[in-house]
Design a protein around this motif. Sequence first.
Motif, PDB file in Angstrom:
ATOM      1  N   MET A   1     -57.876 -11.166  79.171  1.00  8.04           N
ATOM      2  CA  MET A   1     -56.570 -10.304  79.698  1.00  8.04           C
ATOM      3  C   MET A   1     -55.922 -11.311  81.285  1.00  8.04           C
ATOM      4  SD  MET A   1     -58.216  -7.166  79.777  1.00  8.04           S
ATOM      5  CE  MET A   1     -56.738  -6.222  79.292  1.00  8.04           C
TER       6      MET A   1
ATOM      7  N   ASP B   1     -51.239  -9.159  84.127  1.00 10.36           N
ATOM      8  CA  ASP B   1     -50.505  -9.187  85.430  1.00 10.36           C
ATOM      9  C   ASP B   1     -49.188  -7.307  84.127  1.00 10.36           C
ATOM     10  OD1 ASP B   1     -50.623 -11.120  86.759  1.00 10.36           O
ATOM     11  OD2 ASP B   1     -49.485 -12.185  85.768  1.00 10.36           O
ATOM     12  N   ALA B   2     -49.620  -7.496  83.087  1.00 14.90           N
ATOM     13  CA  ALA B   2     -48.584  -6.137  82.538  1.00 14.90           C
ATOM     14  C   ALA B   2     -48.758  -5.320  82.892  1.00 14.90           C
ATOM     15  CB  ALA B   2     -49.477  -6.729  81.026  1.00 14.90           C
ATOM     16  N   PHE B   3     -50.494  -5.468  83.987  1.00 19.52           N
ATOM     17  CA  PHE B   3     -50.527  -3.663  83.899  1.00 19.52           C
ATOM     18  C   PHE B   3     -50.166  -3.233  85.510  1.00 19.52           C
ATOM     19  CE2 PHE B   3     -54.345  -3.004  81.662  1.00 19.52           C
ATOM     20  CZ  PHE B   3     -54.659  -2.071  80.890  1.00 19.52           C
TER      21      PHE B   3
ATOM     22  N   THR C   1     -55.655 -14.433  81.160  1.00 21.13           N
ATOM     23  CA  THR C   1     -54.803 -15.770  80.661  1.00 21.13           C
ATOM     24  C   THR C   1     -54.131 -15.034  80.251  1.00 21.13           C
ATOM     25  OG1 THR C   1     -57.199 -16.447  80.320  1.00 21.13           O
ATOM     26  CG2 THR C   1     -55.324 -17.926  79.517  1.00 21.13           C
ATOM     27  N   ASN C   2     -53.374 -14.049  79.336  1.00 23.65           N
ATOM     28  CA  ASN C   2     -52.546 -13.580  78.509  1.00 23.65           C
ATOM     29  C   ASN C   2     -51.790 -13.171  79.137  1.00 23.65           C
ATOM     30  OD1 ASN C   2     -53.656 -14.682  76.271  1.00 23.65           O
ATOM     31  ND2 ASN C   2     -54.693 -13.194  75.356  1.00 23.65           N
ATOM     32  N   GLU C   3     -51.857 -13.041  80.679  1.00 19.06           N
ATOM     33  CA  GLU C   3     -50.724 -12.174  81.939  1.00 19.06           C
ATOM     34  C   GLU C   3     -50.641 -10.814  81.527  1.00 19.06           C
ATOM     35  OE1 GLU C   3     -47.624 -14.009  80.309  1.00 19.06           O
ATOM     36  OE2 GLU C   3     -46.841 -15.531  81.976  1.00 19.06           O
ATOM     37  N   GLU C   4     -52.456  -9.926  80.358  1.00 21.13           N
ATOM     38  CA  GLU C   4     -52.441  -8.393  80.136  1.00 21.13           C
ATOM     39  C   GLU C   4     -52.500  -7.989  81.381  1.00 21.13           C
ATOM     40  OE1 GLU C   4     -54.948  -7.767  77.378  1.00 21.13           O
ATOM     41  OE2 GLU C   4     -54.631 -10.153  76.342  1.00 21.13           O
TER      42      GLU C   4
END
Lengths: 388, 258
Positions: free
Chosen positions: A250, A257-259, A252-255
């Motif tokens: 998560m 960051d999205a939170f 690594t996939n910027e997930e």
Amino acid sequence: MKKQMMDTENRPVMPGFASLSRLGADTLLVRLAGSWRMERSLPGAKDVLDRAGDLSGIRRAVFDSSEIVSWDSSLATFLATFFQECERRHIRAEPEGLPPGVQRLLQLAAAFGRRMDAKRPEPGGSFFALAGERSIDLSRSFLDLLEFIGSATLSLARLVRGRARFRLTELVHVLQQSGPNALPIIFLISALVGVILAFVGAVQLKMFEAQIYVANVVGIAMAREMGPMMTAIIMMGRTGAAFAAHLGTMETNEEIDAFRTWGIDPMEFLVLPRMVALVMMMPLLTVYADLIGILGGALVGVGMFDLSLPQYLDQTRAALTLTQFGIGLSKSIVFAMIIAISGCFYGMRCGRSASAVGEATTRSVVAGIVFIVVADGVFAVITNALWI
Amino acid sequence: MNHEREHPISVHDVTVSYDGTAVLNNIGFCVKQGEIFVVMGGSGSGKSTLMKAMVGLLQPARGRVLYDGTSFWEADPDVRRRILRRIGVLYQRGALWSSMTLAENVALPLEEFTALRPGEIRDLVSFKLSLVGLSGVENSYPSEISGGMMKRAALARAIALDPEILFFDEPSAGLDPVSARLLDELILELRENLHTTIVVITHDLESIFSIADTSIFLDSADRTMIAWGNPRALLEQSEDPRVRRFLTRGRLSGAPEG
């Protein structure tokens, strides 16, 4: 046996070689001949220059490549090193006599080489500098870990006060993953541990005709030590590693960051459900492991040491107190926190490269198991001090 | 006050560093209400770092990022959360939450930050997904759809709360030219219809020339911004060879090609 290089008509081809000769007082003529291909070992630039003997007075080097049969990038590599060696010896190498393709390759390599030089990091330095840097890194990651534990505790407190944002579906998913799905492997390992303990104990006790006490050995050892410890180690390798891998991916996939850019605290959203799920599941799994371990011991006691099953179970019941179970259960809760924190901490700190997730997973498992054993040691000291 | 209303974002003298090394120096600009503002520059020039400093992911070592006059990094956490709620971000790789379906991805911000009932959320989710052309795949997981669809779904999530400001990090990265142009058109539509202020981080020249109102250019060697203006005007008027080289795809006018 060395394989002779052949040309297309199957005639032997001379491997690449370089010969040096003086051409006037200050000029060196470098004659390149033969086939400069990677299939055969080729002369080293430094050796060629060293073998040339006295080079005093030489200021320039010129090339004659008319006898080269064929070449690939090994010639360019040889020449790049040769040019560097010349520069070191204050000889100006003039590439005009080289094949045009090689000249272009050398220009290209020189241009990119210079650009890369600008970005090359400083070399590591002395042993003390490296040790210092390593210590600073270690202390920094220890502080990071403390900060992580602190914010995990704060979000736990918010959860208790009913103010944490929490996805129930996430909790249920983790409960399913860390609970029922772990039962088969815990069954196998606990049964085997019970069997092993019974064997070790019974063989010794039989010498005193006291093999009935094998029930005490297995029961107490499973409930106090091996049940919680083996469950924790299995769960660290299984669930803790899965946490690290999932959160690492998560990250690594910027997930994650999205939170954060939604103003959603990943601690509450991702770490808290995992912590809660493990704290709920670990004691249950530990009790399960205890029971299976005791049954494993009974199998050995009944099957090989002439004890009856009711006799074995009665002896176990007499030996085991609630305190023993209580100690095991408290350990399992502490181990659950260690597993969750270790898995989530390394997952959330994962880098952005492709190998980072693997590294995060490995680190979390190693650190988790170390902390579990250390915590077990602390428990041993405390219970010993309290006479329980 | 008027300046603040007209310029929802202003960045003052921002310096960002990683481990004590400055990766961006003295960046300053303002973004006008409703414009498409492009941050351009080569690889490694710090474009994404600048975006991180603007959307609350990386605290600058110095300088201020102001949203309607409020300094983001100096504000207390509640104010920061309120500011973040007005922002939508589309990440380079979409950054859809992989354990949730597309519909759940778009629904999550609505569930978290609005008092809407589940039925209303469901309707809003389908509407947002249909805006980006993804009706019918609501219940797919991110791993089951293509890169272009993932980006569009991420855009649906970014616009879930009708943000006033939208950030796009390399929207065309990893997309085929047709999908990349479709996304550009979508960006223009969003600005047109929702009056959103849009900040795009990109090095895609076609995108830059087709959508940007204003742009800044970050230089990877100096690690700072060296130009500010409309990209076409910069192409015609900038005398800086670095800007011209970038905007002409590496061919300085007058210089021999090849």
